[in-house]
Design an enzyme around this catalytic site. Structure first.
Site, PDB file in Angstrom:
ATOM      1  CD  GLU A 319      -2.989  -1.078   2.280  1.00 36.33           C
ATOM      2  OE1 GLU A 319      -4.163  -1.300   2.003  1.00 36.33           O
ATOM      3  OE2 GLU A 319      -2.595  -0.848   3.436  1.00 36.33           O
TER       4      GLU A 319
HETATM    5  C1  ACM Z   1      -2.499  -5.301   4.061  1.00 33.29           C
HETATM    6  O1  ACM Z   1      -3.610  -5.663   4.458  1.00 33.29           O
HETATM    7  N1  ACM Z   1      -2.304  -4.069   3.631  1.00 33.29           N
HETATM    8  C2  ACM Z   1      -1.391  -6.220   4.008  1.00 33.29           C
END
Ligand code: ACM
Length: 682
Positions: A319
């Site tokens: 992310e």
């Molecule tokens: C995650 O849930 N960003 C690994």
């Protein structure tokens, strides 16, 4: 004769699983690879004793002693034996444990064991003590009673795990979890044979481990809530004692706001930074273009790799939205100079630099599936969270991988859904060699919406179903039988100190203040928290300091009452067994009558106002279902307008309130639709 109205979809709704079931009387979870039940019972009385033979680690003596104390705790029997030592077994020892060598708490250690119980003796044999420790948990689950007392049934078990990596991730960042929480969850993990505790230690919202090298990391990044080195060592020793690895995760280059509070020079955008208080993907990200970043990480890893003995270290890698990289002239210039076409190339460069540092300290690198780039060597492990595609693709290309997609226990899905999520389903397209690359999986306990008071209820008992999926043979997949055994596992987990059951009423007492919680409990048992990420996007804005003490926090995922009522109604519709009507009426009358009592408490406890109309709706739809049953039994025709009112009430009741939803509506709808509806208004 009245037409009994049973739409076809009712009939196909509950095909029962006849395969993949345990022997009906045994509550073992995970189910062993091979189990044969025979005649005979080993009686447990005060003369019960244990001996350990062979070349065992001291771990095994301690675990055998702990098992003895758990057994006397459960039976109330005053055993003669105190601490188990390496003395030769006395004549008539009840349980003889033997292993060939001390084990090592590492990936691929031999966890197999065999357990043979006859009327006169129990033998637990294993290659190493880790296998014997797994076998002790099986033995404890086998304790049964009859009119004479306690006994272990005669069985022959040969057992080993299907996957070597069976983990639980605990996010101690979004909400900090003290050592006691971690330890009781390690006990629970051991009880269901999980073997990796993945500690998610650093996040935008908190830096949860002491750094002696860079003390501003925890001092400025944690609000004072972090593990000291001594506490980490204590946790590792506690897990080691139970044959469980502890793998740390230091998420980077994103998810790093808390690092930058004390060390803004690591970041891609100028500070100052403060600890993040909201949830979701954040922009702050490490600057991968400066050598100083790697010098910092080198010193940081030097410290952390010395603290954590496990061979693997997780670097996160998920992310990163790349916004601060795009906004930085220097970073863009660096990318042009290195011919990087996009942020993925840059992150891949970062990962390779980090990998070199970890290799220098003898560690293998694990990362979320975003790190899966062809430039990285085959020694890394891909942790799949966004879908199974990365898991399979990585395995095909020769990378080892672990699965968490489908095991996100923070999302409030049913145990069944997690249970049927197989890392290697029967129709997998992988060759036998490629299959070996799939190491297993991890349940992930993300902590945005939990506190130390509610975490256990979000992990347990559902994670026991995941533990079985990762340990037991693939064909052990009977859902009803899984739920049957889950109930007994749940009680055994409570015995270990887990708070998933008792804290429900603790939360309800707080909500109802000095008033009796029984009516609130009836309501809470008929609802579940909203699922998926809905809770984040439902009008309520959550910060890291927001209260997690509302009805939604007391409500349980995978409501037992909901499941039980649904099974009952389905069975009634399938079998038309009139004996089931009383039990259905019991529940419907309970819900119908509950509102008028709960209403009195809501009036005095403003925190409960958010569920008032939902409680009313439960009462109303229950009344319609009761009327439908009455009419069905009396062969009476109901009017179209009755039906319209009932359908409207059902529709209204579907709307979640206070971020909980009723779980009995599908079954109530089936009962309402059973009614014989007339053609015209009477
Ligand atoms: C995650 O849930 N960003 C690994």
């Amino acid at each position: 004769m009245m037409k009994r109205f049973f739409p076809v979809f009712f009939l196909i709704s509950s095909v029962s699983f006849l395969y993949g079931q345990m022997d009906k009387n045994l509550n073992v979870m995970p189910v062993p690879a091979e189990l044969v039940v025979s005649e005979g019972k080993f009686r447990v009385d005060t003369t019960f004793t244990i001996s350990v033979m062979g070349e065992a680690d001291k771990r095994l003596y301690r675990e055998a002693t702990r098992m003895l104390r758990r057994l006397d705790g459960r039976t109330g029997l005053f055993f003669k034996q105190d601490v188990i030592s390496a003395d030769r077994p006395e004549e008539g020892t009840s349980l003889i444990i033997k292993c060939n060598r001390p084990g090592e708490v590492r990936l691929h250690e031999d966890e197999s064991y065999s357990l043979r119980i006859t009327a006169t003796e129990i033998r637990l044999d294993a290659e190493c003590d880790i296998g014997a420790i797994r076998g002790l948990e099986t033995l404890l689950q086998l304790l049964h009673t009859d009119e004479i007392g306690y006994f272990f049934p005669a069985v022959a078990i040969k057992d080993q795990p299907r996957f070597p990596w069976r983990g639980l991730l605990i996010d101690v960042c979004r909400h900090f979890m003290p050592v006691g929480v971690i330890k009781r969850n390690i006990d629970a993990m051991a009880a269901v044979k999980l073997n990796v505790l993945h500690l998610h230690l650093t996040e935008d919202q908190g830096f949860r481990i002491e750094s002696k090298t860079f003390p501003k990391l925890h001092q400025l990044g944690s609000d004072g809530f972090y593990f000291t080195h001594a506490q980490i060592k204590d946790i590792i020793a506690y897990a080691d004692q139970r044959g469980i690895r502890v793998m740390p995760e230091f998420d980077m280059p994103g998810h790093t706001t808390s690092w930058f509070v004390g060390y803004p020079e690591l970041a891609s955008a100028p500070g100052p930074y403060s600890i993040e208080r909201t949830w979701g993907i954040q922009d702050p990200v490490m600057d991968p273009t400066r050598e100083k970043t790697y010098e910092f990480l080198d010193a940081f890893f030097k410290e952390m790799t010395a603290l954590f003995p496990d061979e693997y270290l997780h670097i996160g890698g998920d992310e990163n939205n790349g916004k601060h990289w795009s906004a930085s002239e220097d970073i863009q210039e660096f990318m042009r100079a290195n011919n990087f076409s996009d942020q993925h190339d840059l992150q891949s460069y970062f990962n390779q630099r980090v990998l070199a540092l970890l290799s220098k300290y003898g560690k293998k690198m694990v990362g979320w599936d975003e790190i899966f780039q062809p430039e990285l060597p085959k020694s890394i492990v891909i942790h799949s969270w966004r879908g199974k595609k990365a898991l399979v693709e990585a395995a095909k290309q020769g990378y080892q991988s672990i699965l968490s997609n489908g095991y996100y226990i923070d999302l409030i899905h049913s145990a069944e859904k997690h249970y049927l999520n197989d890392p290697l389903p029967e129709d997998t397209e992988l060759s036998d060699d490629e299959k070996k690359n799939i190491l297993g999986g991890e349940a992930t306990m993300w902590a945005e919406m939990i506190t130390e008071g509610t975490i256990d209820s979000r992990i347990w008992p559902r994670t026991a179903a995941i533990a079985e999926r990762l340990w037991s043979p693939r064909n052990i997949d009977g859902v009803d039988d899984m739920y049957r055994r889950l109930e007994s596992v749940s009680i055994h987990l409570e015995e270990l100190g887990l708070t998933h059951i008792k804290n429900i009423n603790m939360l309800l007492r707080r909500l109802a203040q000095q008033y009796d919680v029984s009516t609130l409990r009836i309501f809470v048992d008929a609802v579940e928290p909203v699922k998926g990420y809905t809770r984040h996007h439902q009008g309520v804005r959550y910060y890291s300091y927001s209260p997690l003490t509302r009805v939604v926090d007391a409500a349980q995922p995978d409501s037992r009452v909901g499941r039980r009522f649904s099974r009952l109604v389905d069975r009634f519709i399938r079998e038309q067994d009139l004996n089931l009507i009383d039990e259905m009426r019991y529940w419907l009358e309970l819900w119908y009558g509950n509102h008028s009592y709960l209403f009195q408490i809501i009036r005095k406890a403003p925190v409960l106002e958010e569920i008032e109309s939902l409680s009313y709706d439960l009462s109303l739809v229950s009344r319609f279902a009761l009327e439908s049953l009455d009419a069905w039994e009396a062969n009476v025709t109901l009017s179209p307008s009755w039906y319209q009112h009932a359908a409207k009430a059902l529709e209204t009741a579907r709307e979640p309130r206070g971020q909980v939803e009723l779980v009995v509506l599908d079954s109530i709808k089936k009962l309402i639709m059973m009614a014989n509806i007339g053609e015209n208004e009477n």
